[in-house]
Scaffold this active site. Structure first.
Site, PDB file in Angstrom:
ATOM      1  N   ASP A  65      83.531 -46.758 -74.732  1.00 20.80           N
ATOM      2  CA  ASP A  65      83.800 -48.082 -74.162  1.00 20.80           C
ATOM      3  C   ASP A  65      85.313 -48.248 -74.109  1.00 20.80           C
ATOM      4  O   ASP A  65      85.963 -48.506 -75.123  1.00 20.80           O
ATOM      5  CB  ASP A  65      83.147 -49.153 -75.052  1.00 20.80           C
ATOM      6  CG  ASP A  65      83.465 -50.577 -74.594  1.00 20.80           C
ATOM      7  OD1 ASP A  65      84.375 -50.746 -73.764  1.00 20.80           O
ATOM      8  OD2 ASP A  65      82.807 -51.515 -75.099  1.00 20.80           O
ATOM      9  N   LYS A 107      87.947 -55.137 -67.342  1.00 14.24           N
ATOM     10  CA  LYS A 107      89.233 -55.804 -67.621  1.00 14.24           C
ATOM     11  C   LYS A 107      90.351 -55.399 -66.646  1.00 14.24           C
ATOM     12  O   LYS A 107      90.342 -55.819 -65.511  1.00 14.24           O
ATOM     13  CB  LYS A 107      89.639 -55.550 -69.077  1.00 14.24           C
ATOM     14  CG  LYS A 107      88.713 -56.302 -70.079  1.00 14.24           C
ATOM     15  CD  LYS A 107      89.377 -56.507 -71.405  1.00 14.24           C
ATOM     16  CE  LYS A 107      88.427 -57.011 -72.481  1.00 14.24           C
ATOM     17  NZ  LYS A 107      88.394 -58.434 -72.650  1.00 14.24           N
ATOM     18  N   PHE A 115      82.820 -54.287 -80.557  1.00 11.58           N
ATOM     19  CA  PHE A 115      82.496 -55.356 -79.608  1.00 11.58           C
ATOM     20  C   PHE A 115      82.198 -54.713 -78.261  1.00 11.58           C
ATOM     21  O   PHE A 115      83.017 -53.981 -77.721  1.00 11.58           O
ATOM     22  CB  PHE A 115      83.652 -56.353 -79.463  1.00 11.58           C
ATOM     23  CG  PHE A 115      83.270 -57.534 -78.624  1.00 11.58           C
ATOM     24  CD1 PHE A 115      82.667 -58.651 -79.199  1.00 11.58           C
ATOM     25  CD2 PHE A 115      83.462 -57.529 -77.255  1.00 11.58           C
ATOM     26  CE1 PHE A 115      82.269 -59.736 -78.424  1.00 11.58           C
ATOM     27  CE2 PHE A 115      83.060 -58.611 -76.467  1.00 11.58           C
ATOM     28  CZ  PHE A 115      82.473 -59.707 -77.061  1.00 11.58           C
TER      29      PHE A 115
HETATM   30  N1  PLP Z   1      83.849 -53.934 -74.443  1.00  8.60           N
HETATM   31  C1  PLP Z   1      85.017 -54.182 -75.046  1.00  8.60           C
HETATM   32  C2  PLP Z   1      85.678 -53.099 -75.842  1.00  8.60           C
HETATM   33  C3  PLP Z   1      85.618 -55.440 -74.930  1.00  8.60           C
HETATM   34  O1  PLP Z   1      86.777 -55.687 -75.534  1.00  8.60           O
HETATM   35  C4  PLP Z   1      84.969 -56.436 -74.165  1.00  8.60           C
HETATM   36  C5  PLP Z   1      85.539 -57.791 -74.045  1.00  8.60           C
HETATM   37  O2  PLP Z   1      86.423 -58.200 -74.730  1.00  8.60           O
HETATM   38  C6  PLP Z   1      83.750 -56.123 -73.563  1.00  8.60           C
HETATM   39  C7  PLP Z   1      83.211 -54.865 -73.722  1.00  8.60           C
HETATM   40  C8  PLP Z   1      83.035 -57.140 -72.726  1.00  8.60           C
HETATM   41  O3  PLP Z   1      83.718 -57.298 -71.528  1.00  8.60           O
HETATM   42  P1  PLP Z   1      83.421 -58.568 -70.587  1.00  8.60           P
HETATM   43  O4  PLP Z   1      83.951 -59.765 -71.300  1.00  8.60           O
HETATM   44  O5  PLP Z   1      84.159 -58.255 -69.326  1.00  8.60           O
HETATM   45  O6  PLP Z   1      81.952 -58.616 -70.393  1.00  8.60           O
END
Ligand code: PLP
Length: 390
Positions: free
Chosen positions: A214, A243, A129
Protein backbone atom coordinates in the site's frame (compact mmCIF):
# COMPACT_ATOMS: atom_id res chain seq x y z
CA UNK A 1 -20.44 30.82 4.73
CA UNK A 2 -19.79 31.05 8.46
CA UNK A 3 -18.50 27.98 10.25
CA UNK A 4 -21.64 27.33 12.30
CA UNK A 5 -23.81 27.19 9.13
CA UNK A 6 -21.28 24.79 7.60
CA UNK A 7 -21.46 22.62 10.73
CA UNK A 8 -25.25 22.61 10.54
CA UNK A 9 -25.30 21.07 7.07
CA UNK A 10 -22.14 18.97 6.77
CA UNK A 11 -21.98 15.65 8.62
CA UNK A 12 -19.59 16.03 11.52
CA UNK A 13 -17.21 13.16 10.79
CA UNK A 14 -14.04 15.26 11.08
CA UNK A 15 -12.43 17.17 13.94
CA UNK A 16 -12.14 20.32 11.88
CA UNK A 17 -9.42 22.93 12.31
CA UNK A 18 -10.98 26.44 12.48
CA UNK A 19 -9.48 27.54 9.15
CA UNK A 20 -11.24 28.08 5.84
CA UNK A 21 -8.67 27.62 3.11
CA UNK A 22 -9.45 29.43 -0.12
CA UNK A 23 -6.23 29.41 -2.14
CA UNK A 24 -3.10 27.31 -2.56
CA UNK A 25 0.13 27.74 -4.50
CA UNK A 26 3.10 25.39 -4.11
CA UNK A 27 3.90 25.09 -0.40
CA UNK A 28 1.61 27.99 0.59
CA UNK A 29 -2.09 28.23 1.39
CA UNK A 30 -4.24 31.20 2.32
CA UNK A 31 -7.33 31.40 4.51
CA UNK A 32 -10.45 33.50 3.92
CA UNK A 33 -8.99 36.32 6.01
CA UNK A 34 -5.94 36.50 3.74
CA UNK A 35 -3.54 34.87 6.22
CA UNK A 36 -0.73 32.89 4.59
CA UNK A 37 0.48 29.49 5.85
CA UNK A 38 3.39 27.27 4.96
CA UNK A 39 1.73 23.89 4.38
CA UNK A 40 3.87 21.02 5.68
CA UNK A 41 1.10 18.47 5.24
CA UNK A 42 -0.47 19.45 1.92
CA UNK A 43 -3.63 17.59 0.99
CA UNK A 44 -3.31 15.04 3.83
CA UNK A 45 -0.49 13.37 1.97
CA UNK A 46 -1.95 14.05 -1.47
CA UNK A 47 0.19 17.10 -2.19
CA UNK A 48 3.56 15.76 -3.32
CA UNK A 49 3.64 18.47 -6.00
CA UNK A 50 2.23 21.09 -3.64
CA UNK A 51 -0.89 23.07 -4.36
CA UNK A 52 -2.05 23.86 -7.89
CA UNK A 53 1.12 22.82 -9.71
CA UNK A 54 0.95 24.73 -13.02
CA UNK A 55 1.41 21.60 -15.15
CA UNK A 56 -1.47 19.83 -13.38
CA UNK A 57 -3.69 22.91 -13.60
CA UNK A 58 -2.96 23.25 -17.33
CA UNK A 59 -3.63 19.55 -18.00
CA UNK A 60 -6.94 19.56 -16.10
CA UNK A 61 -8.06 22.81 -17.67
CA UNK A 62 -7.29 21.57 -21.19
CA UNK A 63 -9.00 18.23 -20.56
CA UNK A 64 -12.14 19.86 -19.13
CA UNK A 65 -12.68 21.51 -22.50
CA UNK A 66 -12.45 18.20 -24.38
CA UNK A 67 -14.28 15.49 -22.46
CA UNK A 68 -14.63 15.07 -18.71
CA UNK A 69 -16.00 11.58 -18.29
CA UNK A 70 -15.90 8.43 -20.38
CA UNK A 71 -17.57 5.22 -19.15
CA UNK A 72 -15.04 2.43 -18.78
CA UNK A 73 -16.63 0.35 -21.55
CA UNK A 74 -14.99 2.75 -24.03
CA UNK A 75 -11.29 3.28 -24.63
CA UNK A 76 -9.84 6.28 -22.85
CA UNK A 77 -6.44 7.36 -24.21
CA UNK A 78 -5.30 9.12 -21.07
CA UNK A 79 -6.08 6.09 -18.91
CA UNK A 80 -3.92 3.97 -21.19
CA UNK A 81 -1.14 6.54 -21.09
CA UNK A 82 -1.20 6.77 -17.30
CA UNK A 83 -1.22 2.98 -16.96
CA UNK A 84 1.77 2.76 -19.31
CA UNK A 85 3.67 5.39 -17.28
CA UNK A 86 2.88 3.63 -13.98
CA UNK A 87 4.02 0.27 -15.32
CA UNK A 88 7.19 1.85 -16.73
CA UNK A 89 8.03 3.28 -13.32
CA UNK A 90 7.13 0.15 -11.31
CA UNK A 91 7.03 -3.38 -12.78
CA UNK A 92 5.56 -5.17 -15.77
CA UNK A 93 1.81 -5.61 -15.42
CA UNK A 94 -1.54 -3.88 -15.80
CA UNK A 95 -3.40 -1.18 -13.88
CA UNK A 96 -6.94 -0.81 -12.56
CA UNK A 97 -8.14 2.73 -11.85
CA UNK A 98 -10.52 3.83 -9.11
CA UNK A 99 -11.04 6.99 -7.09
CA UNK A 100 -9.34 6.65 -3.71
CA UNK A 101 -6.84 4.76 -1.62
CA UNK A 102 -9.51 2.70 0.10
CA UNK A 103 -10.89 1.63 -3.27
CA UNK A 104 -7.41 0.70 -4.49
CA UNK A 105 -6.85 -1.52 -1.44
CA UNK A 106 -10.37 -2.93 -1.68
CA UNK A 107 -9.68 -3.97 -5.28
CA UNK A 108 -6.32 -5.50 -4.35
CA UNK A 109 -7.99 -7.49 -1.55
CA UNK A 110 -10.67 -8.73 -3.97
CA UNK A 111 -7.97 -9.81 -6.42
CA UNK A 112 -6.06 -11.69 -3.71
CA UNK A 113 -9.21 -13.46 -2.50
CA UNK A 114 -10.39 -14.41 -6.00
CA UNK A 115 -7.04 -15.83 -7.02
CA UNK A 116 -7.30 -19.11 -5.10
CA UNK A 117 -10.39 -20.57 -3.36
CA UNK A 118 -8.17 -22.15 -0.69
CA UNK A 119 -6.43 -18.91 0.28
CA UNK A 120 -8.56 -16.31 2.01
CA UNK A 121 -6.53 -14.87 4.93
CA UNK A 122 -5.04 -11.40 4.57
CA UNK A 123 -2.21 -10.50 6.95
CA UNK A 124 -1.80 -6.80 7.70
CA UNK A 125 0.04 -4.90 10.44
CA UNK A 126 -1.00 -3.57 13.82
CA UNK A 127 -1.21 0.24 13.57
CA UNK A 128 -1.61 0.07 9.79
CA UNK A 129 -4.13 2.19 7.90
CA UNK A 130 -5.70 1.03 4.66
CA UNK A 131 -8.98 2.97 4.38
CA UNK A 132 -12.52 3.38 5.67
CA UNK A 133 -14.57 0.98 3.55
CA UNK A 134 -15.58 -2.16 5.43
CA UNK A 135 -12.88 -4.43 4.00
CA UNK A 136 -10.12 -1.85 4.27
CA UNK A 137 -11.29 -1.00 7.79
CA UNK A 138 -10.98 -4.70 8.60
CA UNK A 139 -7.49 -4.56 7.09
CA UNK A 140 -6.61 -1.52 9.19
CA UNK A 141 -4.90 -2.73 12.36
CA UNK A 142 -6.31 -0.03 14.64
CA UNK A 143 -9.36 -1.19 16.64
CA UNK A 144 -10.47 2.38 17.45
CA UNK A 145 -11.37 2.96 13.78
CA UNK A 146 -13.30 -0.33 13.63
CA UNK A 147 -15.41 0.14 16.73
CA UNK A 148 -19.17 0.02 16.10
CA UNK A 149 -18.94 -1.07 12.46
CA UNK A 150 -19.16 -4.80 13.05
CA UNK A 151 -19.60 -7.27 11.55
CA UNK A 152 -16.51 -6.49 9.49
CA UNK A 153 -15.44 -8.82 6.66
CA UNK A 154 -13.66 -11.81 8.18
CA UNK A 155 -10.22 -13.21 7.48
CA UNK A 156 -7.90 -10.37 8.50
CA UNK A 157 -5.00 -11.11 10.82
CA UNK A 158 -2.63 -8.53 12.31
CA UNK A 159 1.10 -8.88 12.74
CA UNK A 160 3.46 -6.61 14.70
CA UNK A 161 5.43 -4.26 12.40
CA UNK A 162 9.05 -5.37 11.91
CA UNK A 163 8.54 -8.62 13.84
CA UNK A 164 9.76 -11.30 11.42
CA UNK A 165 9.22 -14.29 13.78
CA UNK A 166 5.58 -13.24 14.28
CA UNK A 167 5.01 -13.01 10.53
CA UNK A 168 6.61 -16.44 10.14
CA UNK A 169 4.20 -17.86 12.74
CA UNK A 170 1.16 -16.36 11.00
CA UNK A 171 2.05 -17.52 7.49
CA UNK A 172 0.49 -20.68 6.12
CA UNK A 173 -0.91 -21.94 2.84
CA UNK A 174 -4.31 -20.29 3.49
CA UNK A 175 -2.80 -16.81 3.36
CA UNK A 176 -3.98 -15.00 0.24
CA UNK A 177 -1.88 -11.89 0.76
CA UNK A 178 0.33 -9.88 3.04
CA UNK A 179 -0.67 -6.21 2.81
CA UNK A 180 1.92 -3.70 4.05
CA UNK A 181 2.66 0.02 4.01
CA UNK A 182 6.46 0.34 3.55
CA UNK A 183 6.29 3.28 5.95
CA UNK A 184 3.23 3.20 8.21
CA UNK A 185 1.73 6.66 7.76
CA UNK A 186 -1.28 7.14 10.02
CA UNK A 187 0.30 4.55 12.32
CA UNK A 188 3.04 7.00 13.34
CA UNK A 189 5.44 7.36 10.36
CA UNK A 190 7.11 4.04 11.11
CA UNK A 191 9.40 2.70 8.36
CA UNK A 192 9.49 -1.05 7.91
CA UNK A 193 13.01 -2.42 8.07
CA UNK A 194 14.58 -3.79 4.87
CA UNK A 195 14.91 -7.16 6.64
CA UNK A 196 11.18 -7.22 7.36
CA UNK A 197 10.14 -6.37 3.81
CA UNK A 198 12.57 -8.94 2.41
CA UNK A 199 11.23 -11.57 4.83
CA UNK A 200 7.66 -10.75 3.78
CA UNK A 201 8.61 -11.23 0.13
CA UNK A 202 10.34 -14.55 0.85
CA UNK A 203 7.44 -15.84 2.97
CA UNK A 204 4.85 -14.84 0.35
CA UNK A 205 6.83 -16.74 -2.28
CA UNK A 206 7.23 -19.79 -0.01
CA UNK A 207 3.50 -19.99 0.85
CA UNK A 208 2.09 -18.87 -2.50
CA UNK A 209 0.65 -15.59 -1.17
CA UNK A 210 0.64 -12.18 -2.84
CA UNK A 211 2.68 -9.31 -1.45
CA UNK A 212 0.53 -6.19 -1.73
CA UNK A 213 2.26 -2.90 -0.93
CA UNK A 214 0.00 0.00 0.00
CA UNK A 215 1.86 3.04 -1.31
CA UNK A 216 -1.17 5.32 -1.15
CA UNK A 217 0.84 7.63 1.12
CA UNK A 218 4.46 6.67 0.36
CA UNK A 219 4.15 6.54 -3.43
CA UNK A 220 4.70 9.08 -6.23
CA UNK A 221 8.06 10.36 -5.03
CA UNK A 222 7.25 10.89 -1.37
CA UNK A 223 10.28 9.00 -0.09
CA UNK A 224 12.77 10.17 -2.71
CA UNK A 225 12.08 7.25 -5.03
CA UNK A 226 8.95 6.89 -7.14
CA UNK A 227 7.81 4.10 -4.78
CA UNK A 228 9.18 3.32 -1.33
CA UNK A 229 9.79 -0.36 -2.22
CA UNK A 230 12.47 0.81 -4.62
CA UNK A 231 14.65 1.65 -1.60
CA UNK A 232 14.42 -1.95 -0.48
CA UNK A 233 14.61 -3.82 -3.75
CA UNK A 234 11.51 -5.78 -2.79
CA UNK A 235 9.08 -5.92 -5.71
CA UNK A 236 5.42 -6.44 -4.77
CA UNK A 237 2.85 -8.46 -6.71
CA UNK A 238 0.31 -5.67 -6.36
CA UNK A 239 0.96 -1.99 -5.67
CA UNK A 240 -1.84 0.31 -4.48
CA UNK A 241 -1.80 4.05 -5.11
CA UNK A 242 -3.94 7.16 -4.71
CA UNK A 243 -3.40 10.55 -2.99
CA UNK A 244 -0.57 12.36 -4.85
CA UNK A 245 -1.09 10.43 -8.09
CA UNK A 246 -3.83 12.93 -8.95
CA UNK A 247 -1.91 16.11 -8.06
CA UNK A 248 -5.08 17.29 -6.29
CA UNK A 249 -7.63 15.34 -8.35
CA UNK A 250 -9.30 12.24 -6.88
CA UNK A 251 -7.77 9.06 -8.24
CA UNK A 252 -6.78 5.60 -7.03
CA UNK A 253 -5.06 2.76 -8.81
CA UNK A 254 -3.57 -0.64 -8.32
CA UNK A 255 -0.79 -2.07 -10.43
CA UNK A 256 -0.94 -5.86 -10.83
CA UNK A 257 2.12 -7.91 -11.78
CA UNK A 258 1.82 -9.60 -15.18
CA UNK A 259 1.45 -13.08 -13.64
CA UNK A 260 -1.77 -12.07 -11.86
CA UNK A 261 -3.47 -9.92 -14.50
CA UNK A 262 -6.00 -12.57 -15.52
CA UNK A 263 -7.63 -12.86 -12.09
CA UNK A 264 -10.01 -9.92 -12.37
CA UNK A 265 -11.65 -10.50 -15.74
CA UNK A 266 -14.58 -8.65 -17.37
CA UNK A 267 -17.43 -8.05 -14.92
CA UNK A 268 -15.41 -8.92 -11.81
CA UNK A 269 -14.61 -5.36 -10.75
CA UNK A 270 -15.42 -1.85 -11.89
CA UNK A 271 -15.93 1.83 -11.16
CA UNK A 272 -18.02 4.49 -12.88
CA UNK A 273 -15.55 7.31 -12.41
CA UNK A 274 -12.34 5.30 -11.95
CA UNK A 275 -9.66 6.50 -14.34
CA UNK A 276 -11.79 9.26 -15.83
CA UNK A 277 -10.01 11.61 -18.27
CA UNK A 278 -9.79 14.51 -15.79
CA UNK A 279 -8.07 12.43 -13.12
CA UNK A 280 -5.84 10.68 -15.66
CA UNK A 281 -4.84 13.97 -17.31
CA UNK A 282 -3.74 15.13 -13.87
CA UNK A 283 -1.96 11.84 -13.17
CA UNK A 284 -0.03 11.97 -16.46
CA UNK A 285 0.97 15.57 -15.70
CA UNK A 286 2.14 14.55 -12.21
CA UNK A 287 4.36 11.72 -13.45
CA UNK A 288 5.75 13.77 -16.35
CA UNK A 289 6.50 16.68 -14.02
CA UNK A 290 8.34 14.47 -11.55
CA UNK A 291 10.53 13.19 -14.38
CA UNK A 292 11.01 16.54 -16.15
CA UNK A 293 11.88 18.47 -12.98
CA UNK A 294 14.11 15.77 -11.46
CA UNK A 295 11.92 15.75 -8.36
CA UNK A 296 12.98 12.36 -7.04
CA UNK A 297 16.59 13.49 -6.58
CA UNK A 298 15.38 16.76 -5.22
CA UNK A 299 13.10 15.03 -2.71
CA UNK A 300 16.00 12.85 -1.56
CA UNK A 301 18.25 15.90 -1.07
CA UNK A 302 15.65 18.16 0.54
CA UNK A 303 14.46 15.24 2.66
CA UNK A 304 18.00 14.84 4.03
CA UNK A 305 17.95 18.53 5.00
CA UNK A 306 14.61 18.09 6.72
CA UNK A 307 15.89 15.04 8.56
CA UNK A 308 19.05 16.89 9.65
CA UNK A 309 16.97 19.84 10.87
CA UNK A 310 14.68 17.57 12.88
CA UNK A 311 17.63 15.69 14.37
CA UNK A 312 19.08 19.05 15.50
CA UNK A 313 15.76 19.79 17.20
CA UNK A 314 15.89 16.39 18.90
CA UNK A 315 19.23 17.38 20.44
CA UNK A 316 17.80 20.69 21.69
CA UNK A 317 14.42 19.53 23.01
CA UNK A 318 14.02 16.70 25.51
CA UNK A 319 10.34 16.50 24.49
CA UNK A 320 11.43 14.67 21.31
CA UNK A 321 11.80 10.93 21.79
CA UNK A 322 12.66 9.97 18.22
CA UNK A 323 12.87 11.26 14.66
CA UNK A 324 12.02 8.67 12.00
CA UNK A 325 10.97 8.51 8.37
CA UNK A 326 12.20 8.27 4.82
CA UNK A 327 12.85 10.88 2.12
CA UNK A 328 10.26 13.63 2.52
CA UNK A 329 8.10 11.75 5.04
CA UNK A 330 9.10 12.45 8.64
CA UNK A 331 7.67 11.73 12.04
CA UNK A 332 8.79 13.46 15.22
CA UNK A 333 7.82 11.20 18.10
CA UNK A 334 7.07 13.27 21.19
CA UNK A 335 7.11 12.15 24.81
CA UNK A 336 3.67 13.75 25.19
CA UNK A 337 0.62 14.68 23.09
CA UNK A 338 1.25 16.57 19.86
CA UNK A 339 -2.01 18.54 19.45
CA UNK A 340 -0.66 21.61 21.27
CA UNK A 341 2.43 21.69 19.03
CA UNK A 342 0.26 21.50 15.89
CA UNK A 343 -1.93 24.37 17.14
CA UNK A 344 1.02 26.58 18.09
CA UNK A 345 2.73 25.93 14.74
CA UNK A 346 -0.49 26.95 12.99
CA UNK A 347 -0.65 30.17 15.03
CA UNK A 348 2.87 30.87 13.75
CA UNK A 349 1.88 30.17 10.14
CA UNK A 350 3.03 26.58 9.63
CA UNK A 351 0.57 23.71 9.08
CA UNK A 352 1.71 20.30 10.28
CA UNK A 353 -0.12 17.14 11.33
CA UNK A 354 -0.04 14.90 14.35
CA UNK A 355 -0.87 11.23 14.04
CA UNK A 356 -1.11 8.48 16.62
CA UNK A 357 -1.53 11.14 19.32
CA UNK A 358 2.15 11.92 19.74
CA UNK A 359 3.82 11.75 16.32
CA UNK A 360 4.20 15.05 14.48
CA UNK A 361 3.98 14.29 10.78
CA UNK A 362 5.81 16.47 8.28
CA UNK A 363 5.25 15.69 4.62
CA UNK A 364 6.01 18.86 2.64
CA UNK A 365 5.68 18.90 -1.13
CA UNK A 366 8.67 17.28 -2.79
CA UNK A 367 9.08 20.60 -4.58
CA UNK A 368 9.75 22.38 -1.24
CA UNK A 369 12.77 24.69 -1.17
CA UNK A 370 15.61 24.72 1.37
CA UNK A 371 14.25 28.05 2.61
CA UNK A 372 10.82 26.56 3.27
CA UNK A 373 12.37 23.63 5.15
CA UNK A 374 14.43 26.07 7.25
CA UNK A 375 11.36 28.19 7.98
CA UNK A 376 9.39 25.20 9.29
CA UNK A 377 12.32 24.01 11.42
CA UNK A 378 12.66 27.49 12.95
CA UNK A 379 8.96 27.61 13.84
CA UNK A 380 8.99 24.09 15.28
CA UNK A 381 12.09 24.99 17.32
CA UNK A 382 10.30 28.08 18.73
CA UNK A 383 7.15 26.11 19.56
CA UNK A 384 8.99 23.23 21.23
CA UNK A 385 10.99 25.83 23.21
CA UNK A 386 7.75 27.29 24.59
CA UNK A 387 6.52 23.95 25.94
CA UNK A 388 7.53 22.21 29.16
CA UNK A 389 10.07 19.48 28.36
CA UNK A 390 8.93 16.09 29.66
N1 PLP B 1 -3.79 3.64 2.58
C1 PLP B 1 -2.98 4.49 3.22
C2 PLP B 1 -1.57 4.09 3.51
C3 PLP B 1 -3.45 5.76 3.61
O1 PLP B 1 -2.64 6.60 4.25
C4 PLP B 1 -4.78 6.11 3.31
C5 PLP B 1 -5.34 7.41 3.73
O2 PLP B 1 -4.80 8.13 4.51
C6 PLP B 1 -5.59 5.18 2.65
C7 PLP B 1 -5.06 3.95 2.30
C8 PLP B 1 -7.00 5.51 2.29
O3 PLP B 1 -7.00 6.43 1.25
P1 PLP B 1 -8.33 7.26 0.89
O4 PLP B 1 -8.56 8.21 2.02
O5 PLP B 1 -7.99 7.93 -0.40
O6 PLP B 1 -9.42 6.27 0.75
Amino acid sequence: MDKSTFDQYVLQTYKRVPLTLVKGEGMRVWDDAGNEYLDFFPGWGAGNLGHCHPSVVAAVRAQAEKIMHIPNVYYNELQGKLAQLLVASSFDGQVFFCNSGAEANEGAIKLARKRDATKKTIITLKDSFHGRTLATLAATGQPEYQQGFDPLPAGFVYSEPNDVPMLERLMDTEVAAVLLEPVLGEGGVLPLTPAYLRAARTLCDRFGALLILDEVQTGIGRTGRMFAWQHYGVVPDVLTLAKSLGGGMAIGAFVVGRAHCGILGPGSHGSTFGGNPMACAAGVAVLQTIAAEGLLDRAAKTGALLQAGLLRLAQRHALIAEVRGLGMMWGVVLKGEGAEVVMRCREKGVLINCTHGNVLRLMPAITATEGEIAQAITVLDEVLGELPQA
